[in-house]
Design a protein around this motif. Sequence first.
Motif, PDB file in Angstrom:
ATOM      1  N   UNK A 222       0.741  -1.222  -0.070  1.00  0.00           N
ATOM      2  CA  UNK A 222      -0.037  -0.137   0.147  1.00  0.00           C
ATOM      3  C   UNK A 222       0.835   1.350  -0.049  1.00  0.00           C
ATOM      4  N   UNK A 223       0.632   1.930  -0.920  1.00  0.00           N
ATOM      5  CA  UNK A 223       1.472   3.259  -1.082  1.00  0.00           C
ATOM      6  C   UNK A 223       0.889   4.461  -0.051  1.00  0.00           C
ATOM      7  N   UNK A 224      -0.282   4.325   0.396  1.00  0.00           N
ATOM      8  CA  UNK A 224      -0.972   5.140   1.018  1.00  0.00           C
ATOM      9  C   UNK A 224      -1.399   4.762   2.396  1.00  0.00           C
ATOM     10  N   UNK A 225      -1.085   5.500   3.301  1.00  0.00           N
ATOM     11  CA  UNK A 225      -1.529   5.148   4.842  1.00  0.00           C
ATOM     12  C   UNK A 225      -2.494   6.020   5.555  1.00  0.00           C
ATOM     13  N   UNK A 226      -2.713   7.288   5.078  1.00  0.00           N
ATOM     14  CA  UNK A 226      -3.768   8.006   5.637  1.00  0.00           C
ATOM     15  C   UNK A 226      -4.977   7.748   5.113  1.00  0.00           C
ATOM     16  N   UNK A 227      -5.965   7.712   5.962  1.00  0.00           N
ATOM     17  CA  UNK A 227      -7.228   7.380   5.575  1.00  0.00           C
ATOM     18  C   UNK A 227      -7.890   8.668   4.875  1.00  0.00           C
ATOM     19  N   UNK A 228      -7.641   9.823   5.021  1.00  0.00           N
ATOM     20  CA  UNK A 228      -8.210  10.957   4.521  1.00  0.00           C
ATOM     21  C   UNK A 228      -7.620  10.980   3.099  1.00  0.00           C
ATOM     22  N   UNK A 229      -6.267  10.831   3.080  1.00  0.00           N
ATOM     23  CA  UNK A 229      -5.670  10.877   1.776  1.00  0.00           C
ATOM     24  C   UNK A 229      -6.118   9.840   0.759  1.00  0.00           C
TER      25      UNK A 229
END
Length: 120
Positions: free
Chosen positions: A62-69
Amino acid sequence: MFLIKNEYFKGSQFLKAKYLMNCEVSLILDRKYEQLQQMSDDPSNQVSQVFEKSLQYVKRFSRYTNPDAVRQLCVLGNLCPLTVEEATLIVLSIKTRGRSHEDEDISKMLDDLNLIKKFE
């Protein structure tokens, strides 16, 4: 043919399926893992090996970890704005909530999404 919740699904039934990014699957599996842990009174009760391996896989890739992002990226991917101005009008939280993004960052996200569109 796949077995999901005691129902068999054939290939043609997956044509209507929606695709998820690894980061979205990671969020879903994390929540499910927490629910399973809270529901279990027995600490030795563990999730299945397949579940555990799936969770490890999506976290690793997973490249993205921030839920908002993740939500912002999905909205941008679904609505396909062409300019930074259009993106900030569609997804107000890009500029207002938490870690706001600079115009250059938003432009980079749009360029990445447009590159993906070119390969379709």
